[in-house]
Scaffold this motif. Structure first.
Motif, PDB file in Angstrom:
ATOM      1  N   THR A   1       0.866  -1.170   0.000  1.00  0.00           N
ATOM      2  CA  THR A   1       0.000   0.000   0.000  1.00  0.00           C
ATOM      3  C   THR A   1       0.905   1.223   0.000  1.00  0.00           C
ATOM      4  OG1 THR A   1      -1.706  -1.153   1.265  1.00  0.00           O
ATOM      5  CG2 THR A   1      -1.798   1.256   1.258  1.00  0.00           C
ATOM      6  N   ASP A   2       0.689   2.106  -0.951  1.00  0.00           N
ATOM      7  CA  ASP A   2       1.470   3.340  -1.048  1.00  0.00           C
ATOM      8  C   ASP A   2       0.535   4.536  -0.983  1.00  0.00           C
ATOM      9  OD1 ASP A   2       3.806   1.905  -1.366  1.00  0.00           O
ATOM     10  OD2 ASP A   2       3.887   2.147  -3.536  1.00  0.00           O
ATOM     11  N   VAL A   3       0.984   5.582  -0.325  1.00  0.00           N
ATOM     12  CA  VAL A   3       0.229   6.820  -0.231  1.00  0.00           C
ATOM     13  C   VAL A   3       0.948   7.884  -1.058  1.00  0.00           C
ATOM     14  CG1 VAL A   3      -0.618   8.633   1.316  1.00  0.00           C
ATOM     15  CG2 VAL A   3      -0.601   6.235   2.073  1.00  0.00           C
ATOM     16  N   TRP A   4       0.190   8.489  -1.969  1.00  0.00           N
ATOM     17  CA  TRP A   4       0.697   9.562  -2.820  1.00  0.00           C
ATOM     18  C   TRP A   4      -0.073  10.838  -2.488  1.00  0.00           C
ATOM     19  CZ3 TRP A   4       4.493   9.092  -6.689  1.00  0.00           C
ATOM     20  CH2 TRP A   4       4.968   7.792  -6.900  1.00  0.00           C
ATOM     21  N   VAL A   5       0.638  11.953  -2.397  1.00  0.00           N
ATOM     22  CA  VAL A   5       0.011  13.239  -2.101  1.00  0.00           C
ATOM     23  C   VAL A   5       0.431  14.251  -3.153  1.00  0.00           C
ATOM     24  CG1 VAL A   5      -0.187  12.831   0.376  1.00  0.00           C
ATOM     25  CG2 VAL A   5       1.881  13.909  -0.531  1.00  0.00           C
ATOM     26  N   LYS A   6      -0.480  15.156  -3.437  1.00  0.00           N
ATOM     27  CA  LYS A   6      -0.173  16.218  -4.391  1.00  0.00           C
ATOM     28  C   LYS A   6       0.201  17.462  -3.599  1.00  0.00           C
ATOM     29  CE  LYS A   6      -2.087  16.615  -8.421  1.00  0.00           C
ATOM     30  NZ  LYS A   6      -3.058  16.857  -9.490  1.00  0.00           N
ATOM     31  N   ASP A   7       1.372  17.993  -3.898  1.00  0.00           N
ATOM     32  CA  ASP A   7       1.869  19.193  -3.230  1.00  0.00           C
ATOM     33  C   ASP A   7       2.355  20.152  -4.300  1.00  0.00           C
ATOM     34  OD1 ASP A   7       2.769  20.957  -1.248  1.00  0.00           O
ATOM     35  OD2 ASP A   7       4.724  19.976  -1.114  1.00  0.00           O
ATOM     36  N   GLY A   8       1.780  21.327  -4.344  1.00  0.00           N
ATOM     37  CA  GLY A   8       2.182  22.301  -5.359  1.00  0.00           C
ATOM     38  C   GLY A   8       1.897  21.827  -6.766  1.00  0.00           C
ATOM     39  N   GLY A   9       0.868  21.007  -6.939  1.00  0.00           N
ATOM     40  CA  GLY A   9       0.504  20.518  -8.260  1.00  0.00           C
ATOM     41  C   GLY A   9       1.264  19.292  -8.712  1.00  0.00           C
ATOM     42  N   THR A  10       2.140  18.757  -7.851  1.00  0.00           N
ATOM     43  CA  THR A  10       2.979  17.619  -8.219  1.00  0.00           C
ATOM     44  C   THR A  10       2.718  16.453  -7.264  1.00  0.00           C
ATOM     45  OG1 THR A  10       4.701  19.116  -9.012  1.00  0.00           O
ATOM     46  CG2 THR A  10       5.360  16.861  -8.570  1.00  0.00           C
ATOM     47  N   TRP A  11       2.584  15.255  -7.832  1.00  0.00           N
ATOM     48  CA  TRP A  11       2.396  14.058  -7.022  1.00  0.00           C
ATOM     49  C   TRP A  11       3.722  13.600  -6.429  1.00  0.00           C
ATOM     50  CZ3 TRP A  11      -2.106  12.505  -5.404  1.00  0.00           C
ATOM     51  CH2 TRP A  11      -3.250  12.760  -6.167  1.00  0.00           C
ATOM     52  N   HIS A  12       3.681  13.234  -5.140  1.00  0.00           N
ATOM     53  CA  HIS A  12       4.857  12.689  -4.449  1.00  0.00           C
ATOM     54  C   HIS A  12       4.438  11.465  -3.644  1.00  0.00           C
ATOM     55  CE1 HIS A  12       7.481  16.078  -5.334  1.00  0.00           C
ATOM     56  NE2 HIS A  12       6.448  16.852  -5.089  1.00  0.00           N
ATOM     57  N   TYR A  13       5.346  10.529  -3.576  1.00  0.00           N
ATOM     58  CA  TYR A  13       5.155   9.303  -2.809  1.00  0.00           C
ATOM     59  C   TYR A  13       5.502   9.611  -1.355  1.00  0.00           C
ATOM     60  CZ  TYR A  13       6.292   4.357  -1.625  1.00  0.00           C
ATOM     61  OH  TYR A  13       6.376   3.109  -1.069  1.00  0.00           O
ATOM     62  N   ALA A  14       4.507   9.551  -0.468  1.00  0.00           N
ATOM     63  CA  ALA A  14       4.685   9.973   0.920  1.00  0.00           C
ATOM     64  C   ALA A  14       4.996   8.829   1.875  1.00  0.00           C
ATOM     65  CB  ALA A  14       3.441  10.713   1.410  1.00  0.00           C
ATOM     66  N   GLY A  15       4.569   7.618   1.532  1.00  0.00           N
ATOM     67  CA  GLY A  15       4.839   6.508   2.427  1.00  0.00           C
ATOM     68  C   GLY A  15       4.181   5.242   1.955  1.00  0.00           C
ATOM     69  N   GLY A  16       4.594   4.152   2.578  1.00  0.00           N
ATOM     70  CA  GLY A  16       4.042   2.874   2.172  1.00  0.00           C
ATOM     71  C   GLY A  16       4.271   1.799   3.206  1.00  0.00           C
ATOM     72  N   GLN A  17       3.717   0.643   2.899  1.00  0.00           N
ATOM     73  CA  GLN A  17       3.842  -0.512   3.779  1.00  0.00           C
ATOM     74  C   GLN A  17       3.723  -1.765   2.940  1.00  0.00           C
ATOM     75  OE1 GLN A  17       1.227  -2.884   4.861  1.00  0.00           O
ATOM     76  NE2 GLN A  17       2.706  -3.878   6.187  1.00  0.00           N
ATOM     77  N   GLY A  18       4.534  -2.762   3.255  1.00  0.00           N
ATOM     78  CA  GLY A  18       4.489  -4.025   2.530  1.00  0.00           C
ATOM     79  C   GLY A  18       4.222  -5.185   3.469  1.00  0.00           C
ATOM     80  N   THR A  19       3.449  -6.145   2.982  1.00  0.00           N
ATOM     81  CA  THR A  19       3.145  -7.352   3.751  1.00  0.00           C
ATOM     82  C   THR A  19       3.523  -8.560   2.904  1.00  0.00           C
ATOM     83  OG1 THR A  19       1.272  -6.263   4.826  1.00  0.00           O
ATOM     84  CG2 THR A  19       1.295  -8.675   4.862  1.00  0.00           C
ATOM     85  N   LEU A  20       4.309  -9.439   3.480  1.00  0.00           N
ATOM     86  CA  LEU A  20       4.714 -10.652   2.781  1.00  0.00           C
ATOM     87  C   LEU A  20       3.501 -11.541   2.542  1.00  0.00           C
ATOM     88  CD1 LEU A  20       6.986 -12.466   1.677  1.00  0.00           C
ATOM     89  CD2 LEU A  20       7.150 -13.438   3.986  1.00  0.00           C
ATOM     90  N   VAL A  21       3.273 -11.897   1.284  1.00  0.00           N
ATOM     91  CA  VAL A  21       2.169 -12.783   0.920  1.00  0.00           C
ATOM     92  C   VAL A  21       2.685 -14.211   0.742  1.00  0.00           C
ATOM     93  CG1 VAL A  21       0.439 -13.314  -0.838  1.00  0.00           C
ATOM     94  CG2 VAL A  21       0.847 -10.945  -0.160  1.00  0.00           C
ATOM     95  N   LYS A  22       3.842 -14.319   0.071  1.00  0.00           N
ATOM     96  CA  LYS A  22       4.356 -15.658  -0.240  1.00  0.00           C
ATOM     97  C   LYS A  22       5.848 -15.599  -0.543  1.00  0.00           C
ATOM     98  CE  LYS A  22       3.225 -19.437  -3.416  1.00  0.00           C
ATOM     99  NZ  LYS A  22       2.383 -19.818  -4.552  1.00  0.00           N
ATOM    100  N   ARG A  23       6.546 -16.582  -0.039  1.00  0.00           N
ATOM    101  CA  ARG A  23       7.954 -16.783  -0.402  1.00  0.00           C
ATOM    102  C   ARG A  23       7.964 -17.803  -1.539  1.00  0.00           C
ATOM    103  NH1 ARG A  23      11.317 -15.001   4.057  1.00  0.00           N
ATOM    104  NH2 ARG A  23       9.971 -14.716   5.867  1.00  0.00           N
TER     105      ARG A  23
END
Length: 146
Positions: free
Chosen positions: A123-145
């Motif tokens: 899951t990634d969170v993107w925010v628009k600041d000053g008209g530009t999209w930026h990647y603000a944060g995320g989280q990963g969960t292991l589904v399968k090895r």
């Protein structure tokens, strides 16, 4: 690399708020592709333009990385990428200035003599600041090895 930078510049500079969820979903999906490609190419210059100054991400082990730590890891050429392929990507947008992307990511790489081959739900969170999209944060969960 030049193609990535041009694509990134076009996407970052040419994105205007539209309120159109479909258009935002396409923009964020395209930026996600730039992010994944830059990651496997150790392109910390492009990555630093995509992420916010207060960026943080939680990995599959629960460890939190800030802006600088994230760039350090993705710039580490001791990690040899074999796959970094997103799939099942969906985007929801809110008020034209926030978007949440979820997807699956097949990551395969070697590090310190070991091969890691995993499917991660992220899951990634993107925010628009000053008209530009930026990647603000995320989280990963292991589904399968694999």
């Amino acid at each position: 690399m030049k193609r990535i930078l041009v694509c990134c510049a076009v996407l970052l500079l040419g994105v205007a708020a539209t309120g159109d969820d479909t258009r935002i979903a396409k923009q964020i999906t395209a930026l996600n592709a730039v992010l994944q490609t830059a990651s496997e190419r150790y392109d910390t210059e492009t990555l630093s333009k995509l992420i916010t100054h207060d960026y943080s991400v939680v990995d599959v082990n629960g460890k939190v990385y800030d802006h600088d730590a994230f760039l350090k890891i993705l710039g580490n050429r001791a990690i040899k990428w074999l796959a970094n392929d997103p799939s099942d990507v969906s985007v929801r947008s809110y008020n034209g200035d926030c978007a949440i992307l979820t997807g699956l990511l097949h990551v395969k790489f070697t590090y310190a003599g070991e091969t890691y081959n995993r499917i991660v739900r992220y899951t990634d969170v993107w925010v628009k600041d000053g008209g530009t999209w930026h990647y603000a944060g995320g989280q990963g969960t292991l589904v399968k090895r694999l």
